[in-house]
Design a protein around this motif. Structure first.
Motif, PDB file in Angstrom:
ATOM      1  N   LEU A  55       0.845  -1.187   0.000  1.00 30.64           N
ATOM      2  CA  LEU A  55       0.000   0.000   0.000  1.00 30.64           C
ATOM      3  C   LEU A  55       0.886   1.244   0.000  1.00 30.64           C
ATOM      4  O   LEU A  55       1.711   1.426   0.887  1.00 30.64           O
ATOM      5  N   LYS A  56       0.726   2.113  -1.029  1.00 32.68           N
ATOM      6  CA  LYS A  56       1.542   3.333  -1.136  1.00 32.68           C
ATOM      7  C   LYS A  56       0.795   4.555  -0.627  1.00 32.68           C
ATOM      8  O   LYS A  56       1.402   5.449  -0.059  1.00 32.68           O
ATOM      9  N   ALA A  73     -10.408   2.116  -6.389  1.00 29.04           N
ATOM     10  CA  ALA A  73     -11.429   2.941  -5.738  1.00 29.04           C
ATOM     11  C   ALA A  73     -12.468   2.030  -5.086  1.00 29.04           C
ATOM     12  O   ALA A  73     -12.733   0.926  -5.567  1.00 29.04           O
ATOM     13  N   ALA A  74     -13.035   2.517  -3.994  1.00 33.74           N
ATOM     14  CA  ALA A  74     -14.081   1.767  -3.296  1.00 33.74           C
ATOM     15  C   ALA A  74     -15.154   2.736  -2.818  1.00 33.74           C
ATOM     16  O   ALA A  74     -14.898   3.937  -2.656  1.00 33.74           O
ATOM     17  N   GLU A  75     -16.338   2.199  -2.610  1.00 38.86           N
ATOM     18  CA  GLU A  75     -17.452   2.967  -2.049  1.00 38.86           C
ATOM     19  C   GLU A  75     -17.950   2.236  -0.815  1.00 38.86           C
ATOM     20  O   GLU A  75     -17.997   1.010  -0.791  1.00 38.86           O
ATOM     21  N   VAL A  76     -18.342   3.014   0.180  1.00 36.73           N
ATOM     22  CA  VAL A  76     -18.967   2.456   1.379  1.00 36.73           C
ATOM     23  C   VAL A  76     -20.414   2.949   1.392  1.00 36.73           C
ATOM     24  O   VAL A  76     -20.666   4.151   1.284  1.00 36.73           O
ATOM     25  N   ARG A  77     -21.332   1.995   1.496  1.00 39.36           N
ATOM     26  CA  ARG A  77     -22.765   2.325   1.487  1.00 39.36           C
ATOM     27  C   ARG A  77     -23.406   1.911   2.806  1.00 39.36           C
ATOM     28  O   ARG A  77     -22.999   0.921   3.409  1.00 39.36           O
ATOM     29  N   ASP A  78     -24.431   2.678   3.202  1.00 38.20           N
ATOM     30  CA  ASP A  78     -25.159   2.330   4.419  1.00 38.20           C
ATOM     31  C   ASP A  78     -26.264   1.333   4.086  1.00 38.20           C
ATOM     32  O   ASP A  78     -26.406   0.896   2.934  1.00 38.20           O
ATOM     33  N   GLU A  79     -27.045   0.972   5.094  1.00 36.69           N
ATOM     34  CA  GLU A  79     -28.076  -0.049   4.876  1.00 36.69           C
ATOM     35  C   GLU A  79     -29.195   0.424   3.950  1.00 36.69           C
ATOM     36  O   GLU A  79     -29.963  -0.384   3.444  1.00 36.69           O
ATOM     37  N   ASN A  80     -29.263   1.734   3.651  1.00 29.34           N
ATOM     38  CA  ASN A  80     -30.232   2.256   2.683  1.00 29.34           C
ATOM     39  C   ASN A  80     -29.662   2.317   1.271  1.00 29.34           C
ATOM     40  O   ASN A  80     -30.320   2.769   0.350  1.00 29.34           O
ATOM     41  N   GLY A  81     -28.400   1.899   1.108  1.00 34.09           N
ATOM     42  CA  GLY A  81     -27.753   1.912  -0.200  1.00 34.09           C
ATOM     43  C   GLY A  81     -27.137   3.244  -0.569  1.00 34.09           C
ATOM     44  O   GLY A  81     -26.655   3.419  -1.685  1.00 34.09           O
ATOM     45  N   GLU A  82     -27.128   4.203   0.357  1.00 35.85           N
ATOM     46  CA  GLU A  82     -26.544   5.517   0.083  1.00 35.85           C
ATOM     47  C   GLU A  82     -25.037   5.478   0.327  1.00 35.85           C
ATOM     48  O   GLU A  82     -24.566   4.875   1.291  1.00 35.85           O
ATOM     49  N   ILE A  83     -24.283   6.161  -0.548  1.00 37.61           N
ATOM     50  CA  ILE A  83     -22.831   6.225  -0.387  1.00 37.61           C
ATOM     51  C   ILE A  83     -22.520   7.155   0.780  1.00 37.61           C
ATOM     52  O   ILE A  83     -22.929   8.319   0.785  1.00 37.61           O
ATOM     53  N   VAL A  84     -21.800   6.627   1.770  1.00 45.81           N
ATOM     54  CA  VAL A  84     -21.424   7.422   2.944  1.00 45.81           C
ATOM     55  C   VAL A  84     -19.941   7.749   2.959  1.00 45.81           C
ATOM     56  O   VAL A  84     -19.510   8.639   3.686  1.00 45.81           O
ATOM     57  N   ALA A  85     -19.148   7.044   2.158  1.00 39.95           N
ATOM     58  CA  ALA A  85     -17.711   7.318   2.086  1.00 39.95           C
ATOM     59  C   ALA A  85     -17.155   6.755   0.784  1.00 39.95           C
ATOM     60  O   ALA A  85     -17.702   5.803   0.223  1.00 39.95           O
ATOM     61  N   THR A  86     -16.078   7.367   0.316  1.00 41.81           N
ATOM     62  CA  THR A  86     -15.350   6.850  -0.839  1.00 41.81           C
ATOM     63  C   THR A  86     -13.883   6.721  -0.455  1.00 41.81           C
ATOM     64  O   THR A  86     -13.413   7.396   0.457  1.00 41.81           O
ATOM     65  N   LEU A  87     -13.194   5.865  -1.152  1.00 44.27           N
ATOM     66  CA  LEU A  87     -11.801   5.591  -0.833  1.00 44.27           C
ATOM     67  C   LEU A  87     -11.026   5.413  -2.125  1.00 44.27           C
ATOM     68  O   LEU A  87     -11.553   4.854  -3.086  1.00 44.27           O
ATOM     69  N   GLU A  88      -9.800   5.925  -2.148  1.00 45.28           N
ATOM     70  CA  GLU A  88      -8.890   5.607  -3.248  1.00 45.28           C
ATOM     71  C   GLU A  88      -7.552   5.180  -2.656  1.00 45.28           C
ATOM     72  O   GLU A  88      -6.969   5.893  -1.845  1.00 45.28           O
ATOM     73  N   ALA A  89      -7.113   4.015  -3.056  1.00 45.26           N
ATOM     74  CA  ALA A  89      -5.832   3.476  -2.610  1.00 45.26           C
ATOM     75  C   ALA A  89      -4.925   3.305  -3.823  1.00 45.26           C
ATOM     76  O   ALA A  89      -5.393   2.965  -4.907  1.00 45.26           O
ATOM     77  N   ILE A  90      -3.647   3.563  -3.638  1.00 44.97           N
ATOM     78  CA  ILE A  90      -2.645   3.280  -4.664  1.00 44.97           C
ATOM     79  C   ILE A  90      -1.825   2.106  -4.136  1.00 44.97           C
ATOM     80  O   ILE A  90      -1.203   2.195  -3.072  1.00 44.97           O
ATOM     81  N   TRP A  91      -1.883   1.007  -4.853  1.00 43.86           N
ATOM     82  CA  TRP A  91      -1.144  -0.202  -4.485  1.00 43.86           C
ATOM     83  C   TRP A  91      -0.020  -0.430  -5.478  1.00 43.86           C
ATOM     84  O   TRP A  91      -0.215  -0.302  -6.685  1.00 43.86           O
ATOM     85  N   GLN A  92       1.155  -0.754  -4.974  1.00 36.07           N
ATOM     86  CA  GLN A  92       2.237  -1.203  -5.838  1.00 36.07           C
ATOM     87  C   GLN A  92       2.092  -2.717  -5.922  1.00 36.07           C
ATOM     88  O   GLN A  92       2.194  -3.423  -4.920  1.00 36.07           O
ATOM     89  N   ILE A  93       1.797  -3.181  -7.132  1.00 40.94           N
ATOM     90  CA  ILE A  93       1.511  -4.591  -7.354  1.00 40.94           C
ATOM     91  C   ILE A  93       2.562  -5.166  -8.299  1.00 40.94           C
ATOM     92  O   ILE A  93       2.947  -4.516  -9.266  1.00 40.94           O
ATOM     93  N   GLY A  94       3.011  -6.353  -8.025  1.00 40.54           N
ATOM     94  CA  GLY A  94       3.977  -6.993  -8.902  1.00 40.54           C
ATOM     95  C   GLY A  94       4.139  -8.453  -8.573  1.00 40.54           C
ATOM     96  O   GLY A  94       3.571  -8.959  -7.609  1.00 40.54           O
TER      97      GLY A  94
END
Length: 76
Positions: free
Chosen positions: A15-16, A51-72
């Motif tokens: 994880l970078k 990128a990821a989304e976090v949704r509550d039990e009503n299906g509404e987006i409550v948070a977003t996330l972006e991670a940069i991974w060094q993959i190899g």
């Protein structure tokens, strides 16, 4: 977790950076979803944004996330 499931046996991941944006107060059960690329053993090293989304039990987006991974994959 999503990024690690897409790796071949010789794969490695570091994880970078991680940025989380909280959009509203979340209550109850939360569900996070992300899509990751499939990494083949030909990839020696690459920075991959996920990128990821976090949704509550009503299906509404409550948070977003972006991670940069060094993959190899390890050289054989």
């Amino acid at each position: 977790l999503a990024a690690t499931t897409a790796l071949p046996p010789s794969g490695r991941i570091i994880l970078k950076s991680l940025q989380m944006n909280y959009l509203k107060k979340a209550r109850g059960v939360l569900m996070a979803t992300a899509q990751t690329p499939i990494v083949t053993e030909e990839v020696e090293k690459a920075d991959v944004p996920i990128a990821a989304e976090v949704r509550d039990e009503n299906g509404e987006i409550v948070a977003t996330l972006e991670a940069i991974w060094q993959i190899g994959c390890k050289k054989r």
